[in-house]
Design a protein around this motif. Structure first.
Motif, PDB file in Angstrom:
ATOM      1  N   ASP A  32     -10.329  -8.668 -11.435  1.00 26.17           N
ATOM      2  CA  ASP A  32     -10.126  -9.153 -10.069  1.00 26.17           C
ATOM      3  C   ASP A  32     -10.516  -8.024  -9.113  1.00 26.17           C
ATOM      4  O   ASP A  32      -9.914  -6.948  -9.148  1.00 26.17           O
ATOM      5  CB  ASP A  32      -8.649  -9.540  -9.893  1.00 26.17           C
ATOM      6  N   ALA A  33     -11.511  -8.299  -8.285  1.00 24.81           N
ATOM      7  CA  ALA A  33     -12.047  -7.256  -7.402  1.00 24.81           C
ATOM      8  C   ALA A  33     -11.039  -6.777  -6.369  1.00 24.81           C
ATOM      9  O   ALA A  33     -11.133  -5.655  -5.878  1.00 24.81           O
ATOM     10  CB  ALA A  33     -13.288  -7.783  -6.702  1.00 24.81           C
ATOM     11  N   SER A  34     -10.059  -7.619  -6.044  1.00 27.96           N
ATOM     12  CA  SER A  34      -9.160  -7.280  -4.931  1.00 27.96           C
ATOM     13  C   SER A  34      -7.979  -6.399  -5.357  1.00 27.96           C
ATOM     14  O   SER A  34      -7.209  -5.945  -4.521  1.00 27.96           O
ATOM     15  CB  SER A  34      -8.632  -8.557  -4.286  1.00 27.96           C
ATOM     16  N   LEU A  35      -7.812  -6.168  -6.651  1.00 28.48           N
ATOM     17  CA  LEU A  35      -6.634  -5.433  -7.113  1.00 28.48           C
ATOM     18  C   LEU A  35      -6.664  -3.956  -6.715  1.00 28.48           C
ATOM     19  O   LEU A  35      -5.638  -3.367  -6.417  1.00 28.48           O
ATOM     20  CB  LEU A  35      -6.491  -5.544  -8.640  1.00 28.48           C
ATOM     21  N   TRP A  36      -7.848  -3.368  -6.736  1.00 28.10           N
ATOM     22  CA  TRP A  36      -7.979  -1.943  -6.387  1.00 28.10           C
ATOM     23  C   TRP A  36      -7.850  -1.810  -4.871  1.00 28.10           C
ATOM     24  O   TRP A  36      -8.751  -2.171  -4.121  1.00 28.10           O
ATOM     25  CB  TRP A  36      -9.331  -1.410  -6.868  1.00 28.10           C
ATOM     26  N   ASN A  37      -6.700  -1.318  -4.404  1.00 30.18           N
ATOM     27  CA  ASN A  37      -6.429  -1.310  -2.970  1.00 30.18           C
ATOM     28  C   ASN A  37      -5.477  -0.150  -2.662  1.00 30.18           C
ATOM     29  O   ASN A  37      -4.273  -0.268  -2.837  1.00 30.18           O
ATOM     30  CB  ASN A  37      -5.810  -2.668  -2.595  1.00 30.18           C
ATOM     31  N   ILE A  38      -6.035   0.967  -2.237  1.00 31.21           N
ATOM     32  CA  ILE A  38      -5.221   2.181  -2.015  1.00 31.21           C
ATOM     33  C   ILE A  38      -4.487   2.087  -0.674  1.00 31.21           C
ATOM     34  O   ILE A  38      -5.117   1.845   0.363  1.00 31.21           O
ATOM     35  CB  ILE A  38      -6.109   3.441  -2.061  1.00 31.21           C
ATOM     36  N   LYS A  39      -3.159   2.262  -0.745  1.00 33.63           N
ATOM     37  CA  LYS A  39      -2.359   2.273   0.484  1.00 33.63           C
ATOM     38  C   LYS A  39      -1.747   3.660   0.643  1.00 33.63           C
ATOM     39  O   LYS A  39      -1.209   4.206  -0.325  1.00 33.63           O
ATOM     40  CB  LYS A  39      -1.224   1.247   0.394  1.00 33.63           C
ATOM     41  N   LYS A  40      -1.839   4.210   1.844  1.00 33.38           N
ATOM     42  CA  LYS A  40      -1.354   5.574   2.085  1.00 33.38           C
ATOM     43  C   LYS A  40      -0.087   5.563   2.936  1.00 33.38           C
ATOM     44  O   LYS A  40       0.002   4.760   3.878  1.00 33.38           O
ATOM     45  CB  LYS A  40      -2.442   6.394   2.783  1.00 33.38           C
ATOM     46  N   PHE A  41       0.855   6.436   2.599  1.00 25.12           N
ATOM     47  CA  PHE A  41       2.124   6.530   3.326  1.00 25.12           C
ATOM     48  C   PHE A  41       2.423   8.001   3.629  1.00 25.12           C
ATOM     49  O   PHE A  41       2.111   8.869   2.818  1.00 25.12           O
ATOM     50  CB  PHE A  41       3.279   5.977   2.480  1.00 25.12           C
ATOM     51  N   LYS A  42       3.050   8.221   4.774  1.00 20.43           N
ATOM     52  CA  LYS A  42       3.397   9.600   5.184  1.00 20.43           C
ATOM     53  C   LYS A  42       4.869   9.660   5.571  1.00 20.43           C
ATOM     54  O   LYS A  42       5.369   8.738   6.220  1.00 20.43           O
ATOM     55  CB  LYS A  42       2.592  10.007   6.427  1.00 20.43           C
ATOM     56  N   THR A  56       3.077  13.126   1.563  1.00 16.97           N
ATOM     57  CA  THR A  56       2.135  12.013   1.671  1.00 16.97           C
ATOM     58  C   THR A  56       1.900  11.462   0.271  1.00 16.97           C
ATOM     59  O   THR A  56       1.827  12.226  -0.709  1.00 16.97           O
ATOM     60  CB  THR A  56       0.791  12.407   2.329  1.00 16.97           C
ATOM     61  N   VAL A  57       1.844  10.143   0.177  1.00 14.63           N
ATOM     62  CA  VAL A  57       1.653   9.487  -1.119  1.00 14.63           C
ATOM     63  C   VAL A  57       0.598   8.395  -0.991  1.00 14.63           C
ATOM     64  O   VAL A  57       0.312   7.919   0.108  1.00 14.63           O
ATOM     65  CB  VAL A  57       2.977   8.872  -1.654  1.00 14.63           C
ATOM     66  N   GLN A  58       0.058   8.026  -2.145  1.00 14.83           N
ATOM     67  CA  GLN A  58      -0.892   6.914  -2.189  1.00 14.83           C
ATOM     68  C   GLN A  58      -0.435   5.952  -3.272  1.00 14.83           C
ATOM     69  O   GLN A  58      -0.097   6.398  -4.374  1.00 14.83           O
ATOM     70  CB  GLN A  58      -2.285   7.418  -2.554  1.00 14.83           C
ATOM     71  N   TYR A  59      -0.464   4.678  -2.946  1.00 10.01           N
ATOM     72  CA  TYR A  59      -0.089   3.664  -3.940  1.00 10.01           C
ATOM     73  C   TYR A  59      -1.313   2.821  -4.290  1.00 10.01           C
ATOM     74  O   TYR A  59      -2.070   2.416  -3.407  1.00 10.01           O
ATOM     75  CB  TYR A  59       1.016   2.743  -3.392  1.00 10.01           C
ATOM     76  N   ASN A  60      -1.492   2.570  -5.572  1.00  8.57           N
ATOM     77  CA  ASN A  60      -2.593   1.700  -6.005  1.00  8.57           C
ATOM     78  C   ASN A  60      -2.306   1.159  -7.403  1.00  8.57           C
ATOM     79  O   ASN A  60      -2.010   1.938  -8.323  1.00  8.57           O
ATOM     80  CB  ASN A  60      -3.907   2.493  -6.017  1.00  8.57           C
ATOM     81  N   MET A  61      -2.356  -0.122  -7.554  1.00 11.54           N
ATOM     82  CA  MET A  61      -2.270  -0.801  -8.854  1.00 11.54           C
ATOM     83  C   MET A  61      -1.099  -0.321  -9.724  1.00 11.54           C
ATOM     84  O   MET A  61      -1.283   0.019 -10.894  1.00 11.54           O
ATOM     85  CB  MET A  61      -3.588  -0.646  -9.622  1.00 11.54           C
ATOM     86  N   GLY A  62       0.082  -0.252  -9.134  1.00  6.28           N
ATOM     87  CA  GLY A  62       1.281   0.079  -9.906  1.00  6.28           C
ATOM     88  C   GLY A  62       1.565   1.561 -10.039  1.00  6.28           C
ATOM     89  O   GLY A  62       2.558   1.941 -10.658  1.00  6.28           O
ATOM     90  N   VAL A  63       0.705   2.392  -9.442  1.00  7.19           N
ATOM     91  CA  VAL A  63       0.879   3.839  -9.591  1.00  7.19           C
ATOM     92  C   VAL A  63       1.029   4.488  -8.209  1.00  7.19           C
ATOM     93  O   VAL A  63       0.209   4.261  -7.311  1.00  7.19           O
ATOM     94  CB  VAL A  63      -0.321   4.458 -10.342  1.00  7.19           C
ATOM     95  N   LEU A  64       2.094   5.278  -8.061  1.00  2.00           N
ATOM     96  CA  LEU A  64       2.286   6.036  -6.829  1.00  2.00           C
ATOM     97  C   LEU A  64       1.877   7.482  -7.095  1.00  2.00           C
ATOM     98  O   LEU A  64       2.406   8.117  -8.008  1.00  2.00           O
ATOM     99  CB  LEU A  64       3.754   5.974  -6.383  1.00  2.00           C
ATOM    100  N   TYR A  65       0.960   7.977  -6.306  1.00  2.00           N
ATOM    101  CA  TYR A  65       0.462   9.349  -6.449  1.00  2.00           C
ATOM    102  C   TYR A  65       1.050  10.214  -5.334  1.00  2.00           C
ATOM    103  O   TYR A  65       0.907   9.884  -4.150  1.00  2.00           O
ATOM    104  CB  TYR A  65      -1.071   9.332  -6.382  1.00  2.00           C
ATOM    105  N   ILE A  66       1.743  11.287  -5.720  1.00  2.33           N
ATOM    106  CA  ILE A  66       2.268  12.238  -4.734  1.00  2.33           C
ATOM    107  C   ILE A  66       1.152  13.218  -4.412  1.00  2.33           C
ATOM    108  O   ILE A  66       0.779  14.059  -5.223  1.00  2.33           O
ATOM    109  CB  ILE A  66       3.538  12.937  -5.256  1.00  2.33           C
ATOM    110  N   ASP A  67       0.629  13.046  -3.226  1.00  5.57           N
ATOM    111  CA  ASP A  67      -0.591  13.730  -2.822  1.00  5.57           C
ATOM    112  C   ASP A  67      -0.268  15.111  -2.241  1.00  5.57           C
ATOM    113  O   ASP A  67      -0.965  16.079  -2.504  1.00  5.57           O
ATOM    114  CB  ASP A  67      -1.248  12.804  -1.776  1.00  5.57           C
ATOM    115  N   ASP A  68       0.811  15.176  -1.462  1.00  6.99           N
ATOM    116  CA  ASP A  68       1.108  16.406  -0.721  1.00  6.99           C
ATOM    117  C   ASP A  68       2.613  16.485  -0.471  1.00  6.99           C
ATOM    118  O   ASP A  68       3.186  15.546   0.079  1.00  6.99           O
ATOM    119  CB  ASP A  68       0.334  16.328   0.614  1.00  6.99           C
TER     120      ASP A  68
END
Ligand SMILES: CC(C)(COP(=O)(O)OP(=O)(O)OC[C@H]1O[C@@H](n2cnc3c(N)ncnc32)[C@H](O)[C@@H]1OP(=O)(O)O)[C@@H](O)C(=O)NCCC(=O)NCCS
Length: 141
Positions: A32-42, A56-68
């Protein structure tokens, strides 16, 4: 003949190309092309009106990445980092994430912090930024 060109600002054509081709690749990868959708939060931690920490974090496809994540030097070891990480974990739960991950320097104080917060050192990245070893930490929710 193929020519490779470096550029600074993405044009409309470049963005369209990327969107179209990634749409096709994501359909192949995930069905599904629409699943990859990065959302950023601060988030910011305030002591009265002063900023004493940022996350700052990024969420995408069930994974939250702690960016900073950084806490003001004068405010460390007072629970600010812990409060920010807890906020990220609350967000991850709200978004139905199954996993949180980040990477940090192996020799840094942050390693003890993440271990205390229940994160597991999963993989090492030898000879990485600054030729240092970095560690990927994860927490499954
Ligand atoms: C890592 C960092 C965010 C921690 O923030 P903090 O507000 O100081 O952490 P907390 O006070 O919430 O610490 C929670 C617990 O983690 C552990 N911990 C935190 N810093 C530690 C340190 N320097 N040494 C050992 N344990 C530490 C302790 O168990 C601590 O609880 P305690 O103080 O009651 O013993 C902060 O040190 C920082 O900003 N470092 C520089 C930037 C950085 O390295 N960011 C992470 C990159 S991904």
């Amino acid at each position: 003949m193929l020519k490779i060109v470096e550029f600074k600002r993405a044009s409309k054509k470049f963005k369209e190309f990327s969107k179209t081709e990634w749409g096709k690749a994501n359909k192949e990868h995930f069905g599904d092309a629409s699943l990859w959708n990065i959302k950023k939060f601060k988030f910011k931690a305030l002591d009265k009106h002063e900023i004493v920490g940022v996350l700052t974090v990024q969420y995408n496809m069930g994974v939250l990445y702690i960016d900073d994540l950084i806490v003001k030097e004068s405010h460390r070891r007072q629970g600010v980092g812990k409060s920010l990480i807890k906020e990220a974990e609350e967000l991850a739960k709200k978004l139905n994430a199954h996993k949180i991950f980040l990477y940090t320097g192996k020799s840094w104080a942050s390693v003890k912090f993440y271990a205390t917060m229940g994160y597991t050192a999963e993989t090492e990245l030898p000879n990485h930024y600054g030729k240092q070893t970095w560690v990927i930490f994860t927490k499954y929710l």
